[in-house]
Design a protein around this motif. Structure first.
Motif, PDB file in Angstrom:
ATOM      1  N   LEU A 388     -45.472 -49.666  44.808  1.00  0.00           N
ATOM      2  CA  LEU A 388     -46.804 -49.286  44.355  1.00  0.00           C
ATOM      3  C   LEU A 388     -46.689 -48.257  43.231  1.00  0.00           C
ATOM      4  N   PHE A 389     -47.178 -48.623  42.048  1.00  0.00           N
ATOM      5  CA  PHE A 389     -47.176 -47.722  40.897  1.00  0.00           C
ATOM      6  C   PHE A 389     -48.561 -47.105  40.761  1.00  0.00           C
ATOM      7  N   THR A 390     -48.587 -45.788  40.693  1.00  0.00           N
ATOM      8  CA  THR A 390     -49.861 -45.087  40.598  1.00  0.00           C
ATOM      9  C   THR A 390     -50.018 -44.344  39.270  1.00  0.00           C
ATOM     10  N   GLY A 391     -49.044 -44.455  38.380  1.00  0.00           N
ATOM     11  CA  GLY A 391     -49.109 -43.738  37.112  1.00  0.00           C
ATOM     12  C   GLY A 391     -48.695 -44.614  35.951  1.00  0.00           C
ATOM     13  N   GLU A 424     -43.222 -57.281  46.321  1.00  0.00           N
ATOM     14  CA  GLU A 424     -44.460 -57.274  45.550  1.00  0.00           C
ATOM     15  C   GLU A 424     -44.560 -55.962  44.778  1.00  0.00           C
ATOM     16  N   ALA A 425     -44.942 -56.035  43.513  1.00  0.00           N
ATOM     17  CA  ALA A 425     -45.137 -54.841  42.691  1.00  0.00           C
ATOM     18  C   ALA A 425     -46.595 -54.786  42.257  1.00  0.00           C
ATOM     19  N   VAL A 426     -47.255 -53.682  42.562  1.00  0.00           N
ATOM     20  CA  VAL A 426     -48.683 -53.564  42.281  1.00  0.00           C
ATOM     21  C   VAL A 426     -48.965 -52.225  41.600  1.00  0.00           C
ATOM     22  N   ARG A 427     -50.081 -52.197  40.881  1.00  0.00           N
ATOM     23  CA  ARG A 427     -50.526 -50.979  40.205  1.00  0.00           C
ATOM     24  C   ARG A 427     -51.866 -50.555  40.804  1.00  0.00           C
TER      25      ARG A 427
END
Length: 493
Positions: A388-391, A424-427
């Motif tokens: 999970l990318f938050t930036g 899974e890669a999510v923003r």
């Protein structure tokens, strides 16, 4: 040459390396930030010595202002001092607490591990540090030049972040004296109509950010240097971000996998902990979320979190109310901090084999190094896990590549080796610490007296161009404003 003049030493046409030089006259200037380049914006695609060097004269620099302590805004400070800068380093009270932690870590990674050299350097920083409370004017010590002053206003980006208002007085007008130690006011500023006011936004936060109040626009600016990181997009679901974070945590529990969050040690980590504590607090007694373990694997993040706790007087009212009700937003039972490197390696191996779900927060936020890399090496190839990318993910960083290639089952290069991406890669942009296009436009629109010139910096070209168009559409027809997309310069002036 007409003054003031602004020379951009970094962070003009990119999102790292922020460094802006405000020339008061030909002999005196102020430096706003001195940050590190990252990703493709670094020379040769790495942190080579050439991109760390200060490639401009520092003799004219009378003061350096720190907008906030992220590495892309202060990472070149050691090299600025090595180049001979001995003037004041001005920052807000929270930044004064956090700055030595960032610089010490930066020195160990990119400069030296010699404890005596590090201590000597930190002593020099402390000797030059000037702690400036918000809204208080500080007189710039010019040499045979025109009077100038500056003050800081809260920017809502991370704890201690500020935007800078600089007043330059023409014709020897000395009405700004005395400034140092005196509290300024907007009404007093408006009386001085013969001054030129230059505003540097630094990095602006967005509304509803955990722990921090939203920034308020300045009353006026003649010249505005405005960040544009998210100038071409809007953050989705900011008010629903806690619910979305909970959904990702729940999905990790359902799949008996882990939620891996690359996050910068300062700012983002503390905001995520604040929200995760709230998710666990609100969960029913039988909810699996009550069993969720939160792992922060970063000694630096742990030190910053402790500093954040000590600085809770600077938190927003909601966060302080939680503390008053007996809650501990940054220190709760489910939180486990990994310190030593051998403990880190054991944690990676345990989680790799374990079917007990956890949320792991580790640096760096763009996966350009740090302990997060080992977690991703171990877990990117497993469909049970989520990243999970938050930036913001700068061009050329592994984080940007993971987001780009995960949907097509691609790979990413980590420490020179290819790793297949099956996780899974999510923003989740709702946790971005940066204002989006709407917030940036509002920052300008809510000024009572609009700028004559806006210089859009700290953004990729598509973001800067989109923000320019949005500003042109939103500003009144009778507003005479020149919107400029500047470039970096290594020239002396």
């Amino acid at each position: 040459m007409d003054y003031p003049v602004i020379t951009h030493r970094g962070g003009a046409s990119g999102v790292t390396g922020s460094c802006h030089q405000l020339w008061i006259d030909q002999n005196n200037s102020i430096l706003v930030d001195c940050g590190l380049f990252q990703g493709q914006e670094a020379s040769n695609g790495d942190n080579s010595f050439d991109q760390l060097k200060i490639n401009f004269p520092v003799e004219s620099v009378r003061a350096m202002v720190v907008t906030h302590v992220h590495i892309d805004h202060i990472g070149r400070l050691p090299y600025l001092l090595a180049a001979g800068f001995r003037g004041p380093i001005i920052c807000s009270p929270p930044s004064a607490v956090l700055l030595p932690l960032v610089i010490e870590d930066a020195l160990k990674i990119g400069f030296t591990r010699d404890k005596k050299l590090i201590e000597r350097f930190l002593d020099q920083v402390q000797n030059q540090l000037v702690v400036l409370p918000y809204k208080v004017w500080y007189q710039i010590p010019v040499v045979s030049g025109l009077p100038a002053r500056l003050r800081l206003k809260r920017a809502g980006h991370i704890l201690g972040s500020a935007y800078v208002e600089a007043d330059l007085f023409a014709g020897g007008d000395n009405r700004c004296v005395p400034i140092n130690g005196g509290r300024g006011s907007e009404s007093a500023s408006r009386e001085n109509t013969d001054n030129i006011r230059v505003v540097f936004s630094g990095d602006l936060g967005a509304p509803w950010s955990p722990l921090l109040p939203a920034p308020r626009s300045p009353y006026r600016a003649d010249i505005l240097v405005l960040e544009s990181t998210y100038g071409d997009r809007l953050h989705e679901h900011r008010r629903d971000r806690r619910y979305q974070l909970q959904q990702y945590a729940q999905a990790a529990l359902n799949k008996k996998g882990h939620l891996i969050i690359p996050a910068f040690s300062i700012g983002r980590t503390q905001e995520l902990l604040y929200e995760l504590e709230d998710i666990i607090h609100r969960a029913g007694p039988e909810s699996p979320l009550k069993q969720l373990q939160i792992i922060v694997d970063s000694p630096l993040a742990a030190r910053f979190t402790e500093a954040y706790r000590q600085l809770k007087v600077w938190w927003d009212s909601e966060a302080r109310q939680r503390v008053q009700r007996g809650r501990h937003p940054l220190s709760f039972d489910a939180l486990y901090t990994v310190d030593r490197h051998d403990e880190h390696l054991r944690t990676v191996q345990y989680l790799h084999k374990s079917h007990r779900s956890a949320v792991v927060i580790a640096a760096s936020g763009m996966v350009s190094g740090g302990r997060i890399v080992n977690y991703l090496k171990a877990m990117l190839g497993d469909t049970r896990h989520q990243v999970l990318f938050t930036g913001y993910q700068a061009r050329g960083t592994p984080g940007a590549d993971i987001l780009k290639y995960a949907p097509v089952g691609g790979w990413v290069l980590l420490d020179g080796q290819r790793y297949s991406i099956r996780a899974e890669a999510v923003r989740l942009s709702g946790y971005s610490a940066h204002a989006d296009q709407k917030d940036l436009v509002n920052f300008v629109r809510r000024m009572r007296e609009k700028p004559r010139q806006i210089r859009l910096v700290h953004g990729d070209d598509p973001a800067r161009k989109a923000l320019k168009q949005a500003l042109l559409c939103q500003l009144d027809d009778d507003t005479d404003c020149d919107i400029v997309l500047p470039a970096e310069s290594s020239a002396p002036g």
